[in-house]
Design a protein around this motif. Structure first.
Motif, PDB file in Angstrom:
ATOM      1  N   LEU A   1      31.976 -10.309  -9.478  1.00  0.00           N
ATOM      2  CA  LEU A   1      31.687  -9.518  -8.282  1.00  0.00           C
ATOM      3  C   LEU A   1      31.386  -8.068  -8.665  1.00  0.00           C
ATOM      4  CD1 LEU A   1      31.574  -9.171  -5.200  1.00  0.00           C
ATOM      5  CD2 LEU A   1      34.051  -8.743  -5.281  1.00  0.00           C
ATOM      6  N   ALA A   2      32.204  -7.505  -9.548  1.00  0.00           N
ATOM      7  CA  ALA A   2      31.979  -6.139 -10.006  1.00  0.00           C
ATOM      8  C   ALA A   2      30.628  -6.011 -10.708  1.00  0.00           C
ATOM      9  CB  ALA A   2      33.106  -5.705 -10.943  1.00  0.00           C
ATOM     10  N   THR A   3      30.243  -7.040 -11.461  1.00  0.00           N
ATOM     11  CA  THR A   3      28.937  -7.056 -12.130  1.00  0.00           C
ATOM     12  C   THR A   3      27.814  -6.985 -11.109  1.00  0.00           C
ATOM     13  OG1 THR A   3      29.785  -8.357 -13.980  1.00  0.00           O
ATOM     14  CG2 THR A   3      27.404  -8.410 -13.617  1.00  0.00           C
ATOM     15  N   ILE A   4      27.901  -7.795 -10.077  1.00  0.00           N
ATOM     16  CA  ILE A   4      26.851  -7.831  -9.049  1.00  0.00           C
ATOM     17  C   ILE A   4      26.734  -6.486  -8.345  1.00  0.00           C
ATOM     18  CG2 ILE A   4      26.198  -8.867  -6.832  1.00  0.00           C
ATOM     19  CD1 ILE A   4      27.510 -11.502  -7.963  1.00  0.00           C
ATOM     20  N   VAL A   5      27.873  -5.927  -7.935  1.00  0.00           N
ATOM     21  CA  VAL A   5      27.861  -4.634  -7.238  1.00  0.00           C
ATOM     22  C   VAL A   5      27.263  -3.554  -8.137  1.00  0.00           C
ATOM     23  CG1 VAL A   5      29.305  -2.815  -6.245  1.00  0.00           C
ATOM     24  CG2 VAL A   5      29.763  -5.220  -5.700  1.00  0.00           C
ATOM     25  N   ALA A   6      27.717  -3.490  -9.397  1.00  0.00           N
ATOM     26  CA  ALA A   6      27.207  -2.475 -10.320  1.00  0.00           C
ATOM     27  C   ALA A   6      25.724  -2.681 -10.615  1.00  0.00           C
ATOM     28  CB  ALA A   6      28.023  -2.488 -11.610  1.00  0.00           C
ATOM     29  N   ALA A   7      25.298  -3.925 -10.763  1.00  0.00           N
ATOM     30  CA  ALA A   7      23.878  -4.192 -11.044  1.00  0.00           C
ATOM     31  C   ALA A   7      23.005  -3.767  -9.871  1.00  0.00           C
ATOM     32  CB  ALA A   7      23.671  -5.666 -11.367  1.00  0.00           C
ATOM     33  N   VAL A   8      23.430  -4.085  -8.659  1.00  0.00           N
ATOM     34  CA  VAL A   8      22.636  -3.726  -7.473  1.00  0.00           C
ATOM     35  C   VAL A   8      22.518  -2.211  -7.348  1.00  0.00           C
ATOM     36  CG1 VAL A   8      22.644  -3.751  -4.940  1.00  0.00           C
ATOM     37  CG2 VAL A   8      23.066  -5.863  -6.208  1.00  0.00           C
ATOM     38  N   PHE A   9      23.659  -1.501  -7.432  1.00  0.00           N
ATOM     39  CA  PHE A   9      23.602  -0.045  -7.292  1.00  0.00           C
ATOM     40  C   PHE A   9      22.927   0.610  -8.493  1.00  0.00           C
ATOM     41  CE2 PHE A   9      26.523  -0.750  -3.835  1.00  0.00           C
ATOM     42  CZ  PHE A   9      26.169   0.248  -2.937  1.00  0.00           C
ATOM     43  N   GLY A  10      23.174   0.086  -9.690  1.00  0.00           N
ATOM     44  CA  GLY A  10      22.525   0.645 -10.869  1.00  0.00           C
ATOM     45  C   GLY A  10      21.015   0.534 -10.793  1.00  0.00           C
ATOM     46  N   LEU A  11      20.521  -0.645 -10.432  1.00  0.00           N
ATOM     47  CA  LEU A  11      19.071  -0.834 -10.307  1.00  0.00           C
ATOM     48  C   LEU A  11      18.497   0.003  -9.163  1.00  0.00           C
ATOM     49  CD1 LEU A  11      18.828  -4.669 -10.988  1.00  0.00           C
ATOM     50  CD2 LEU A  11      18.005  -2.806 -12.459  1.00  0.00           C
ATOM     51  N   ALA A  12      19.233   0.092  -8.062  1.00  0.00           N
ATOM     52  CA  ALA A  12      18.756   0.907  -6.934  1.00  0.00           C
ATOM     53  C   ALA A  12      18.639   2.370  -7.338  1.00  0.00           C
ATOM     54  CB  ALA A  12      19.689   0.748  -5.737  1.00  0.00           C
TER      55      ALA A  12
ATOM     56  N   ILE B   1      18.749  12.952 -12.327  1.00  0.00           N
ATOM     57  CA  ILE B   1      20.189  12.733 -12.445  1.00  0.00           C
ATOM     58  C   ILE B   1      20.573  11.406 -11.777  1.00  0.00           C
ATOM     59  CG2 ILE B   1      22.476  13.657 -11.903  1.00  0.00           C
ATOM     60  CD1 ILE B   1      20.776  15.282 -13.981  1.00  0.00           C
ATOM     61  N   GLY B   2      19.963  11.097 -10.650  1.00  0.00           N
ATOM     62  CA  GLY B   2      20.220   9.818  -9.983  1.00  0.00           C
ATOM     63  C   GLY B   2      19.835   8.643 -10.856  1.00  0.00           C
ATOM     64  N   ARG B   3      18.707   8.762 -11.538  1.00  0.00           N
ATOM     65  CA  ARG B   3      18.277   7.676 -12.425  1.00  0.00           C
ATOM     66  C   ARG B   3      19.205   7.534 -13.630  1.00  0.00           C
ATOM     67  NH1 ARG B   3      12.995   9.066 -10.339  1.00  0.00           N
ATOM     68  NH2 ARG B   3      12.257   7.177  -9.288  1.00  0.00           N
ATOM     69  N   ILE B   4      19.666   8.664 -14.164  1.00  0.00           N
ATOM     70  CA  ILE B   4      20.625   8.597 -15.272  1.00  0.00           C
ATOM     71  C   ILE B   4      21.913   7.934 -14.791  1.00  0.00           C
ATOM     72  CG2 ILE B   4      22.095  10.004 -16.774  1.00  0.00           C
ATOM     73  CD1 ILE B   4      19.645  11.903 -17.049  1.00  0.00           C
ATOM     74  N   ALA B   5      22.360   8.279 -13.587  1.00  0.00           N
ATOM     75  CA  ALA B   5      23.541   7.609 -13.026  1.00  0.00           C
ATOM     76  C   ALA B   5      23.291   6.110 -12.911  1.00  0.00           C
ATOM     77  CB  ALA B   5      23.885   8.198 -11.652  1.00  0.00           C
ATOM     78  N   GLY B   6      22.095   5.736 -12.515  1.00  0.00           N
ATOM     79  CA  GLY B   6      21.750   4.318 -12.415  1.00  0.00           C
ATOM     80  C   GLY B   6      21.855   3.600 -13.745  1.00  0.00           C
ATOM     81  N   SER B   7      21.414   4.249 -14.822  1.00  0.00           N
ATOM     82  CA  SER B   7      21.495   3.604 -16.137  1.00  0.00           C
ATOM     83  C   SER B   7      22.947   3.411 -16.554  1.00  0.00           C
ATOM     84  CB  SER B   7      20.723   4.401 -17.195  1.00  0.00           C
ATOM     85  OG  SER B   7      21.416   5.579 -17.554  1.00  0.00           O
TER      86      SER B   7
ATOM     87  N   ILE C   1      21.219  -0.199 -23.792  1.00  0.00           N
ATOM     88  CA  ILE C   1      20.417  -0.157 -22.561  1.00  0.00           C
ATOM     89  C   ILE C   1      20.528   1.205 -21.875  1.00  0.00           C
ATOM     90  CG2 ILE C   1      20.178  -1.143 -20.229  1.00  0.00           C
ATOM     91  CD1 ILE C   1      19.145  -2.993 -22.456  1.00  0.00           C
ATOM     92  N   ALA C   2      21.757   1.693 -21.681  1.00  0.00           N
ATOM     93  CA  ALA C   2      21.949   2.960 -20.971  1.00  0.00           C
ATOM     94  C   ALA C   2      21.301   4.123 -21.717  1.00  0.00           C
ATOM     95  CB  ALA C   2      23.433   3.224 -20.734  1.00  0.00           C
ATOM     96  N   ASN C   3      21.527   4.203 -23.016  1.00  0.00           N
ATOM     97  CA  ASN C   3      20.948   5.315 -23.777  1.00  0.00           C
ATOM     98  C   ASN C   3      19.446   5.183 -23.937  1.00  0.00           C
ATOM     99  OD1 ASN C   3      23.057   7.318 -24.824  1.00  0.00           O
ATOM    100  ND2 ASN C   3      24.041   5.329 -25.054  1.00  0.00           N
ATOM    101  N   GLY C   4      18.964   3.958 -24.091  1.00  0.00           N
ATOM    102  CA  GLY C   4      17.515   3.761 -24.162  1.00  0.00           C
ATOM    103  C   GLY C   4      16.828   4.152 -22.866  1.00  0.00           C
ATOM    104  N   LEU C   5      17.392   3.723 -21.736  1.00  0.00           N
ATOM    105  CA  LEU C   5      16.832   4.115 -20.441  1.00  0.00           C
ATOM    106  C   LEU C   5      16.911   5.627 -20.245  1.00  0.00           C
ATOM    107  CD1 LEU C   5      18.201   1.288 -18.116  1.00  0.00           C
ATOM    108  CD2 LEU C   5      15.797   1.722 -18.694  1.00  0.00           C
ATOM    109  N   ASP C   6      18.050   6.216 -20.613  1.00  0.00           N
ATOM    110  CA  ASP C   6      18.188   7.670 -20.471  1.00  0.00           C
ATOM    111  C   ASP C   6      17.148   8.411 -21.297  1.00  0.00           C
ATOM    112  OD1 ASP C   6      20.263   7.322 -18.727  1.00  0.00           O
ATOM    113  OD2 ASP C   6      21.841   7.951 -20.123  1.00  0.00           O
ATOM    114  N   ALA C   7      16.905   7.944 -22.517  1.00  0.00           N
ATOM    115  CA  ALA C   7      15.886   8.593 -23.347  1.00  0.00           C
ATOM    116  C   ALA C   7      14.518   8.531 -22.671  1.00  0.00           C
ATOM    117  CB  ALA C   7      15.836   7.939 -24.730  1.00  0.00           C
ATOM    118  N   LEU C   8      14.188   7.389 -22.082  1.00  0.00           N
ATOM    119  CA  LEU C   8      12.898   7.259 -21.388  1.00  0.00           C
ATOM    120  C   LEU C   8      12.847   8.123 -20.123  1.00  0.00           C
ATOM    121  CD1 LEU C   8      12.323   3.419 -21.766  1.00  0.00           C
ATOM    122  CD2 LEU C   8      11.178   5.274 -23.017  1.00  0.00           C
ATOM    123  N   ILE C   9      13.921   8.125 -19.353  1.00  0.00           N
ATOM    124  CA  ILE C   9      13.986   8.944 -18.138  1.00  0.00           C
ATOM    125  C   ILE C   9      13.835  10.416 -18.489  1.00  0.00           C
ATOM    126  CG2 ILE C   9      15.542   9.744 -16.300  1.00  0.00           C
ATOM    127  CD1 ILE C   9      16.771   6.811 -16.431  1.00  0.00           C
ATOM    128  N   LEU C  10      14.558  10.849 -19.505  1.00  0.00           N
ATOM    129  CA  LEU C  10      14.512  12.257 -19.909  1.00  0.00           C
ATOM    130  C   LEU C  10      13.183  12.620 -20.563  1.00  0.00           C
ATOM    131  CD1 LEU C  10      18.170  12.377 -21.156  1.00  0.00           C
ATOM    132  CD2 LEU C  10      17.248  13.706 -19.243  1.00  0.00           C
TER     133      LEU C  10
END
Length: 126
Positions: free
Chosen positions: A9-20, A43-49, A79-88
């Motif tokens: 359940l925590a995975t689903i909630v985090a995935a939905v909000f993270g992707l959003a 900053i919102g996108r970094i939070a998402g990652s 994943i988080a750091n790779g996405l952050d590098a692309l976002i930044l």
């Protein structure tokens, strides 16, 4: 509810909000009455990652197996750091961040490479 079900359940909630947050941060926070600027969308996108990274960790830890949890942590870091590098990178190239943004691109990119190396490269330990 079992721990495994709770972690799913925590995975689903985090995935939905993270992707959003990654895809549409302004639209998501607008539901709460908040308005973002283009710069604060970064900053919102970094939070998402980061939230998406938590989803990966929750999924990997759901059965309580230490080896699976470690794999999930390594994948989440990649994943988080790779996405952050692309976002930044995008934010720096488009002028949303000043020249110091390049330092963050390098830091997050190097961390992503490190997580990849220790998870899948020659530094893989298990």
């Amino acid at each position: 509810m079992t721990r495994s079900n709770f972690m799913m359940l925590a995975t689903i909630v985090a995935a939905v909000f993270g992707l959003a947050f990654l895809v549409a941060p302004s639209q998501l926070v607008a539901l709460y009455g908040v308005t973002l600027t283009p710069a604060t969308e970064v900053i919102g996108r970094i939070a998402g990652s980061v939230i998406l990274g938590f989803a990966i960790v929750f999924w990997g830890a759901r059965e309580g197996n230490a080896a699976d949890a470690l794999k999930a942590v390594m994948m989440a870091g990649l994943i988080a750091n790779g996405l952050d590098a692309l976002i930044l990178l995008h934010a720096t190239v488009t002028g949303l961040l000043n020249g110091l943004g390049w330092l963050q691109v390098l830091i997050n990119g190097a961390l992503a490479i490190g997580f990849w190396y220790f998870a899948y490269g020659k530094g893989k330990t298990a």
